[in-house]
Write a protein that holds these residues in place. Structure first.
Motif, short mmCIF file in Angstrom:
data_model
loop_
_atom_site.label_atom_id
_atom_site.label_comp_id
_atom_site.label_asym_id
_atom_site.label_seq_id
_atom_site.Cartn_x
_atom_site.Cartn_y
_atom_site.Cartn_z
N HIS A 61 -12.35 -30.41 -28.92
CA HIS A 61 -13.24 -31.50 -28.49
C HIS A 61 -13.09 -32.73 -29.37
O HIS A 61 -12.40 -32.74 -30.39
CB HIS A 61 -14.69 -31.02 -28.46
CG HIS A 61 -15.29 -30.74 -29.81
ND1 HIS A 61 -15.65 -31.73 -30.69
CD2 HIS A 61 -15.61 -29.56 -30.42
CE1 HIS A 61 -16.16 -31.20 -31.77
NE2 HIS A 61 -16.13 -29.88 -31.65
N ASP A 65 -18.79 -34.55 -30.74
CA ASP A 65 -19.00 -33.67 -29.60
C ASP A 65 -19.18 -32.23 -30.07
O ASP A 65 -19.27 -31.95 -31.28
CB ASP A 65 -17.83 -33.80 -28.63
CG ASP A 65 -18.23 -33.57 -27.17
OD1 ASP A 65 -19.31 -33.02 -26.94
OD2 ASP A 65 -17.44 -33.95 -26.29
N LYS A 67 -18.29 -27.83 -28.71
CA LYS A 67 -17.46 -27.01 -27.83
C LYS A 67 -18.05 -26.87 -26.43
O LYS A 67 -17.32 -26.76 -25.44
CB LYS A 67 -17.22 -25.62 -28.44
CG LYS A 67 -18.47 -24.78 -28.64
CD LYS A 67 -18.13 -23.45 -29.32
CE LYS A 67 -19.36 -22.59 -29.54
NZ LYS A 67 -20.34 -23.19 -30.49
N SER A 69 -19.26 -28.94 -24.51
CA SER A 69 -18.91 -30.00 -23.55
C SER A 69 -17.75 -29.58 -22.67
O SER A 69 -17.54 -30.16 -21.59
CB SER A 69 -18.58 -31.30 -24.28
OG SER A 69 -17.34 -31.22 -24.94
N PHE A 70 -16.99 -28.57 -23.09
CA PHE A 70 -15.89 -28.05 -22.28
C PHE A 70 -16.34 -26.98 -21.29
O PHE A 70 -15.52 -26.47 -20.52
CB PHE A 70 -14.78 -27.47 -23.17
CG PHE A 70 -13.91 -28.50 -23.82
CD1 PHE A 70 -13.28 -29.48 -23.06
CD2 PHE A 70 -13.69 -28.49 -25.18
CE1 PHE A 70 -12.46 -30.42 -23.65
CE2 PHE A 70 -12.87 -29.42 -25.78
CZ PHE A 70 -12.26 -30.39 -25.02
#
Length: 312
Positions: A61, A65, A67, A69-70
């Motif tokens: 990321h 941010d 993780k 967000s994935f």
């Protein structure tokens, strides 16, 4: 002048934090996420989705941010790939250690040890923004392990003569140094072509978190960019960039970029494409700096097509 939130604002932000964490916990459960901790040092919290696929993709990321967000793009990737998603040291659940120097070289070393100790012998690699810069350095360090490299609006490259967030930082303006709700809204407008709708309490939580993290982010940003050397004139922005690594990148590379990226200009993609021996470019006309959040399905489809074509 730094924003001073009211008691009511703080209370709503606290509710927003609980909402965000509950949302990601629910999403993680639906995706079949298994959480792990790499003790390091430094400590790296990471998520694993799937283990029965032939190919594995590591996702890194960007700045500020986490993780999770994935998780949005993982919904469309997990049927074809095993996924490894770490929190960068200094962000997410990987913790903040003021004694560490968060330089690009150190991030590369930390993730090099993470890759070796987690037994990743051969994998595909993807990175967004700051994660893209780390992915480039990792690919250069482990060319026999990285089967393909997907870069989404990657940091680290420099297009001379084209204004970017790097030039702003050298001039003394750091877009990630948030002092007020207005600063936060400006950052959102710079990251997204169209800022996503958020519940008011979630937005207020994100505002307070960004304000609270501003000094921490300033430390990481300056160390990552080696701002001391750049501002002193010891090195130029171009010399500090990853441009020089391109000629040695032997694996296939796909450059994904949002045409409305106002942090890192999309024109960098065709420039870098000319420097790389084996690369392609895809420009998303409808997105800004974060295609993995603005259009996760479209990015996933393009990424899967690339990996399917280039897998060994």
């Amino acid at each position: 002048m730094t924003f001073k939130p009211s008691i009511a604002f703080r209370a709503k932000a606290k509710a927003g934090e609980a909402m965000v964490e509950a949302f990601f916990k629910k999403n993680g459960k639906q995706l079949g996420v298994n959480l792990h901790t790499h003790e390091g040092p430094p400590l790296i919290s990471w998520a694993k989705i799937g283990s029965d696929k032939k190919e594995t993709l590591v996702l890194i990321h960007g700045f500020g941010d986490r993780k999770e967000s994935f998780y949005f793009i993982s919904e469309f990737l997990k049927e074809k790939l095993n996924l490894i998603i770490p929190d960068l040291p200094g962000f997410g659940n990987s913790g903040m250690d003021p004694q560490l120097v968060y330089s690009l070289d150190n991030y590369t070393d930390w993730f090099g040890r993470f890759i070796e100790q987690t037994g990743l012998d051969s994998f595909h690699l993807a990175g967004c923004s700051m994660g893209g810069a780390i992915a480039v350095k990792l690919a250069a360090q482990f060319p026999s392990k990285v089967k393909s490299l997907s870069l989404v609006d990657p940091a680290g490259f420099y297009l001379p003569g084209k204004h970017s967030v790097y030039d702003e930082a050298v001039a003394g303006s750091n877009i990630f140094h948030i002092n007020s709700p207005e600063d936060f809204e400006t950052l959102q407008s710079r990251i997204f072509k169209k800022s996503p709708p958020l519940p008011a309490c979630v937005r207020e939580y994100m505002i307070l978190k960004a304000i609270g993290d501003r000094q921490w982010f300033a430390k990481i940003f300056d160390e990552l960019m080696d701002m001391e050397s750049i501002k002193s004139g010891t090195i130029s922005l171009e010399q500090a960039s990853l441009n020089h690594l391109c000629k040695d990148m032997t694996m296939p590379v796909m450059l994904f970029w949002g045409r409305h990226d106002s942090l890192l200009p999309w024109e960098t993609a065709p420039f870098v494409n000319e420097l790389l021996p084996r690369s392609q470019v895809h420009i998303f006309d409808e997105y800004g700096h974060a295609p993995h959040l603005e259009g996760p399905r479209k990015l996933a489809e393009r990424m899967l097509d690339f990996i399917r074509d280039e897998k060994i």
